[in-house]
Design an enzyme around this catalytic site. Structure first.
Site, PDB file in Angstrom:
ATOM      1  CB  CYS A  40      13.299   9.085   7.579  1.00  0.00           C
ATOM      2  SG  CYS A  40      14.341   7.945   6.660  1.00  0.00           S
ATOM      3  CE  LYS A  90      -1.916   3.039   2.499  1.00  0.00           C
ATOM      4  NZ  LYS A  90      -1.983   4.128   1.522  1.00  0.00           N
ATOM      5  CD  GLU A 108      13.228   0.909   9.072  1.00  0.00           C
ATOM      6  OE1 GLU A 108      13.797   1.935   9.498  1.00  0.00           O
ATOM      7  OE2 GLU A 108      13.748  -0.216   9.123  1.00  0.00           O
ATOM      8  CD  GLU A 150      10.207  13.238  10.385  1.00  0.00           C
ATOM      9  OE1 GLU A 150       9.029  12.874  10.543  1.00  0.00           O
ATOM     10  OE2 GLU A 150      11.082  12.517   9.879  1.00  0.00           O
TER      11      GLU A 150
HETATM   12  P1  NAD Z   1       2.320   8.735   7.022  1.00  0.00           P
HETATM   13  O1  NAD Z   1       2.499   8.048   8.317  1.00  0.00           O
HETATM   14  O2  NAD Z   1       1.319   9.814   6.943  1.00  0.00           O
HETATM   15  O3  NAD Z   1       1.886   7.679   5.897  1.00  0.00           O
HETATM   16  C1  NAD Z   1       2.687   6.548   5.600  1.00  0.00           C
HETATM   17  C2  NAD Z   1       1.810   5.477   4.956  1.00  0.00           C
HETATM   18  O4  NAD Z   1       0.877   5.023   5.935  1.00  0.00           O
HETATM   19  C3  NAD Z   1       0.978   5.967   3.768  1.00  0.00           C
HETATM   20  O5  NAD Z   1       0.918   4.951   2.788  1.00  0.00           O
HETATM   21  C4  NAD Z   1      -0.383   6.192   4.391  1.00  0.00           C
HETATM   22  O6  NAD Z   1      -1.452   6.120   3.476  1.00  0.00           O
HETATM   23  C5  NAD Z   1      -0.437   5.040   5.396  1.00  0.00           C
HETATM   24  N1  NAD Z   1      -1.400   5.227   6.484  1.00  0.00           N
HETATM   25  C6  NAD Z   1      -1.802   6.388   7.058  1.00  0.00           C
HETATM   26  N2  NAD Z   1      -2.707   6.123   8.053  1.00  0.00           N
HETATM   27  C7  NAD Z   1      -2.852   4.771   8.104  1.00  0.00           C
HETATM   28  C8  NAD Z   1      -3.616   3.884   8.914  1.00  0.00           C
HETATM   29  N3  NAD Z   1      -4.422   4.339   9.871  1.00  0.00           N
HETATM   30  N4  NAD Z   1      -3.530   2.556   8.691  1.00  0.00           N
HETATM   31  C9  NAD Z   1      -2.700   2.064   7.746  1.00  0.00           C
HETATM   32  N5  NAD Z   1      -1.952   2.861   6.926  1.00  0.00           N
HETATM   33  C10 NAD Z   1      -2.017   4.199   7.113  1.00  0.00           C
HETATM   34  O7  NAD Z   1       3.749   9.234   6.558  1.00  0.00           O
HETATM   35  P2  NAD Z   1       4.112  10.096   5.257  1.00  0.00           P
HETATM   36  O8  NAD Z   1       3.737  11.516   5.497  1.00  0.00           O
HETATM   37  O9  NAD Z   1       3.613   9.408   4.032  1.00  0.00           O
HETATM   38  O10 NAD Z   1       5.712   9.952   5.230  1.00  0.00           O
HETATM   39  C11 NAD Z   1       6.579  10.798   5.907  1.00  0.00           C
HETATM   40  C12 NAD Z   1       7.079  10.120   7.172  1.00  0.00           C
HETATM   41  O11 NAD Z   1       7.732   8.901   6.851  1.00  0.00           O
HETATM   42  C13 NAD Z   1       8.102  10.961   7.918  1.00  0.00           C
HETATM   43  O12 NAD Z   1       7.811  10.937   9.293  1.00  0.00           O
HETATM   44  C14 NAD Z   1       9.409  10.233   7.654  1.00  0.00           C
HETATM   45  O13 NAD Z   1      10.396  10.416   8.633  1.00  0.00           O
HETATM   46  C15 NAD Z   1       8.955   8.821   7.590  1.00  0.00           C
HETATM   47  N6  NAD Z   1       9.947   8.000   6.868  1.00  0.00           N
HETATM   48  C16 NAD Z   1      10.718   7.129   7.589  1.00  0.00           C
HETATM   49  C17 NAD Z   1      11.691   6.373   6.947  1.00  0.00           C
HETATM   50  C18 NAD Z   1      12.569   5.412   7.720  1.00  0.00           C
HETATM   51  O14 NAD Z   1      13.151   4.541   7.091  1.00  0.00           O
HETATM   52  N7  NAD Z   1      12.687   5.515   9.019  1.00  0.00           N
HETATM   53  C19 NAD Z   1      11.876   6.496   5.567  1.00  0.00           C
HETATM   54  C20 NAD Z   1      11.076   7.381   4.867  1.00  0.00           C
HETATM   55  C21 NAD Z   1      10.109   8.122   5.529  1.00  0.00           C
END
Ligand code: NAD
Length: 492
Positions: free
Chosen positions: A285, A176, A251, A386
Site C-alpha cells: 500500500c 476475515k 487502511e 494505484e
Molecule cells: P480488497 O478491498 O479487494 O479486499 C480486502 C478484504 O476485503 C478481503 O478480505 C476481501 O475479501 C474483503 N471484502 C471484499 N469485498 C467485501 C465486502 N463487500 N464486504 C466485506 N469484506 C469485503 O483488497 P485486496 O485486493 O485484498 O488488497 C489490496 C488493497 O489493500 C490495495 O488497495 C492496498 O493498497 C490495500 N492495502 C492497504 C494497506 C494500508 O495499511 N493502508 C495495507 C495493505 C493493503
C-alpha cells in the site's frame, strides 16, 4: 516442505469444514495448489458471532485485569516466535512473497502482540481534574465484537496489527482474511488456540467478501470494523457503518510520492527509491510509485536508476538472493500489465520491464519485471491510480513549491519519501505533504510504536502506537459524590 494447514476453519473455538464457497490457495510462483478449502457461509458466520457474543460477555474474558489479559498476548507472541519458520513458509506459499520477507513479517507480528500486551499492562485510566463535589474519572471498556477484514499482501502483519489491540482491549474478534491468502490467518488461529483463550473469543472466517464479509459488517452485534484493503471496498463498508452508526477504521490504497532533491546523496536515494517501489514486487500500500526528481539531476538519476533496476534479481521466493518475486495471482499480474499497456498506448516511455520475464523458470508463475515509465504527466491514469505492482513512474520537478503541488495532486494520502541533505527543507516539505507517514532519507520503515494510517482516499483512523488499544474501546465517565448530602434542589 512443511505440511500446509488442512483447510478447516476456526469457528467459535472449534475446527470445522466451512460450508461456504470453495477457496483454492495456489503457490503463485508455479500455480501449484497449496490447499483447497471451503470458506465460511453466512450460517458459519452467524454461529461464530453468537459464540463470540457469549464468550465476550463472560467475566472470564471481559473482567480480566489488564496484566491477566496481557498474559494471553504474550503467549500468542511466544507462539508466533516459536513458529516463525512455519508461518513464513506458509505465507510464502500463499502469497509468493520471498521467504526473507515473510520471516521478517512473522517476527514483526510476534512483536506486535508483545507490544500490545505491554501497553495493556501499562495504560492508566483517568482521574479527571476535580471541578465539583464529585470524584470524576474516565475509564475504558471493551466495545464487544470486532470484525477485522484483511487483504492478501501481508496477512500475518495486518492480522496482528488488528487482532492484537482488539483482543488487548477485551473484545472478541472475528477475522476475515482474503480468499487469495487464507492460510496464514488459520495458522494464527492455531497459535491463539494454543495460548488458551476462551472458546469463541477468536474466529477465523475466510470466504466471500460479499457474503461473509458483508455479514460481519452488517450484523447488529458487531460493534466495530477494522478494515485494510482497497479504497473501493473500504468506501462501501464506510457507508454501511455510517448507517449503523458503527465506528470503522480504514487502511486503504496509496499512490505515494517520492521526492529526490538535487542535494541528496544520489547513491543512497537510488537504493531507497528501488526498495520503496520494487520490494514486495510493488504489492504494498505504501509503495513509492510516483517518483519526482529535481530537473537538474533528472537525466543522470533516471539513467542510473534504470541501470540498477535492470540488475535486480527476479526469481523464486525461495531463493535467498531474490529481490523481486512473483505476484500474488496471475489475475493480478494481468491487471498490472494492463495499466502498463495503457500508459504505453498513451505515449509513455517504458525504460525497463513492461513485460513478464522470459525463461522456463518464470513460465508458470505470475511474474512481472520491475518497470520504469517516463514521459507521463502527473494527471495520467497510471499516475493517479494505484497499480499495486512493480511499476514506477518518474517525473521531473523544478522547485519545492512545484513538487509539493504535484505530490499533493492525487486522491491518495498514505505515505511520502523525501531524499535531501537539507534538514529544514525536509521538515517544510514533509509538513506540507498530505500523507499519514513521511520518510526522510529512508523508506518503508515501520515501528509498532509509531501510528500508521492515511489521509484522503487512503483511509480513516490510525493503527499502532499508544492509542492503538483505545481505538477498540469505549470511554465511560464516572462521578462519585463526595459529600454524602442530598441534592439541595430536592431537599427532603
Ligand atoms: P480488497 O478491498 O479487494 O479486499 C480486502 C478484504 O476485503 C478481503 O478480505 C476481501 O475479501 C474483503 N471484502 C471484499 N469485498 C467485501 C465486502 N463487500 N464486504 C466485506 N469484506 C469485503 O483488497 P485486496 O485486493 O485484498 O488488497 C489490496 C488493497 O489493500 C490495495 O488497495 C492496498 O493498497 C490495500 N492495502 C492497504 C494497506 C494500508 O495499511 N493502508 C495495507 C495493505 C493493503
Amino acid at each position: 516442505m512443511i505440511k500446509m494447514p488442512d483447510g478447516k476453519l476456526f469457528i467459535g473455538g472449534e475446527w470445522e469444514t466451512g460450508t461456504g464457497e470453495e477457496i483454492v490457495s495456489i503457490f503463485p510462483a508455479d500455480g501449484s495448489i497449496n490447499c483447497s478449502l471451503y470458506g465460511a457461509s453466512k450460517d458459519d458466520g452467524l454461529r461464530a458471532i453468537k459464540l463470540a457474543k457469549s464468550a465476550q460477555s463472560q467475566p472470564s474474558w471481559r473482567s480480566l485485569k489488564p496484566h491477566e489479559r496481557a498474559r494471553y498476548l504474550y503467549a500468542i507472541a511466544d507462539g508466533i516466535e516459536a513458529n516463525i519458520d512455519r508461518i513464513s513458509q506458509i505465507q510464502t506459499r500463499d502469497t509468493g512473497k520471498t521467504l526473507r520477507e515473510t520471516a521478517i513479517l512473522a517476527s514483526s507480528a510476534s512483536g506486535t502482540f508483545r507490544y500490545f500486551g505491554a501497553l495493556l499492562e501499562s495504560s492508566d485510566d483517568l482521574l479527571t481534574a476535580q471541578r465539583n463535589d464529585s470524584l470524576t474519572m474516565s475509564v475504558h471498556e471493551p466495545l464487544g465484537l470486532v470484525t477485522a477484514i484483511t487483504p492478501w499482501n501481508s496477512p500475518i502483519a495486518s492480522d496482528a496489527q488488528k487482532v492484537a489491540p482488539a483482543l488487548a482491549a477485551g473484545n472478541a474478534v472475528l477475522l476475515k482474511p482474503s480468499s487469495w491468502s487464507p492460510l496464514v490467518s488459520l495458522e494464527l488461529a492455531r497459535i491463539v488456540e494454543s495460548a488458551g483463550l476462551p472458546k469463541g473469543i477468536f474466529s477465523v472466517l475466510p470466504g466471500s467478501g460479499h457474503e461473509i464479509g458483508g455479514l460481519l459488517v452488517d450484523h447488529p452485534d458487531i460493534s466495530k470494523v477494522t478494515f485494510t484493503g482497497s479504497t473501493k471496498t473500504g468506501r462501501s463498508l464506510a457507508i454501511k457503518a455510517a448507517k449503523k452508526l458503527m465506528p470503522i477504521s480504514l487502511e486503504l490504497g496509496g499512490k505515494s510520492p517520492v521526492i529526490v532533491f538535487k542535494d541528496s546523496d544520489i547513491d543512497i536515494a537510488i537504493a531507497g527509491v528501488m526498495f520503496g517501489i520494487f520490494s514486495s514486487t510493488g504489492q504494498s500500500c505504501i509503495a513509492g510509485s510516483r517518483l519526482f526528481v529535481q530537473r537538474d539531476i533528472y537525466n543522470e538519476f533516471v539513467e542510473r536508476l534504470v541501470k540498477a533496476t535492470k540488475k535486480l534479481k527476479v526469481g523464486s521466493p525461495y531463493n535467498l538472493d531474490t529481490q523481486v518475486s512473483t505476484m500474488i495471482h496471475p489475475q493480478h499480474r494481468d491487471s498490472v500489465a494492463a495499466y502498463v499497456d495503457l500508459a504505453r498506448n498513451e505515449g509513455a516511455n517504458i525504460l525497463c520491464g513492461g513485460e513478464s520475464p522470459s525463461g522456463a523458470e518464470y513460465k508458470k508463475g505470475a511474474y512481472y519485471l520491475p518497470t520504469i515509465i517516463t514521459e507521463v504527466d502527473n494527471s495520467a491514469q497510471i499516475c493517479r491510480e494505484e497499480v499495486f505492482g512493480p511499476v514506477l513512474v518518474v517525473m521531473p520537478f523544478d522547485d519545492e513549491a512545484d513538487v509539493i503541488e504535484q505530490a499533493n495532486e492525487n486522491e491518495y494520502g498514505l505515505a511520502c519519501g523525501i531524499w535531501t541533505n537539507d534538514f529544514p527543507k525536509a521538515w517544510r516539505v514533509g509538513r506540507a505533504i498530505n500523507a499519514g507517514t513521511v520518510w526522510v532519507n529512508t523508506y518503508k520503515q515501520f515501528s509498532i510504536s509509531t501510528p500508521f494510517g492515511g489521509e484522503k482516499n487512503s483511509g480513516i483512523g490510525r493503527e499502532k502506537g499508544r492509542n492503538g488499544i483505545r481505538a477498540f474501546m469505549s470511554q465511560k465517565s464516572l462521578y462519585f459524590d463526595l459529600t454524602g448530602n442530598s441534592h439541595p434542589w430536592a431537599e427532603i
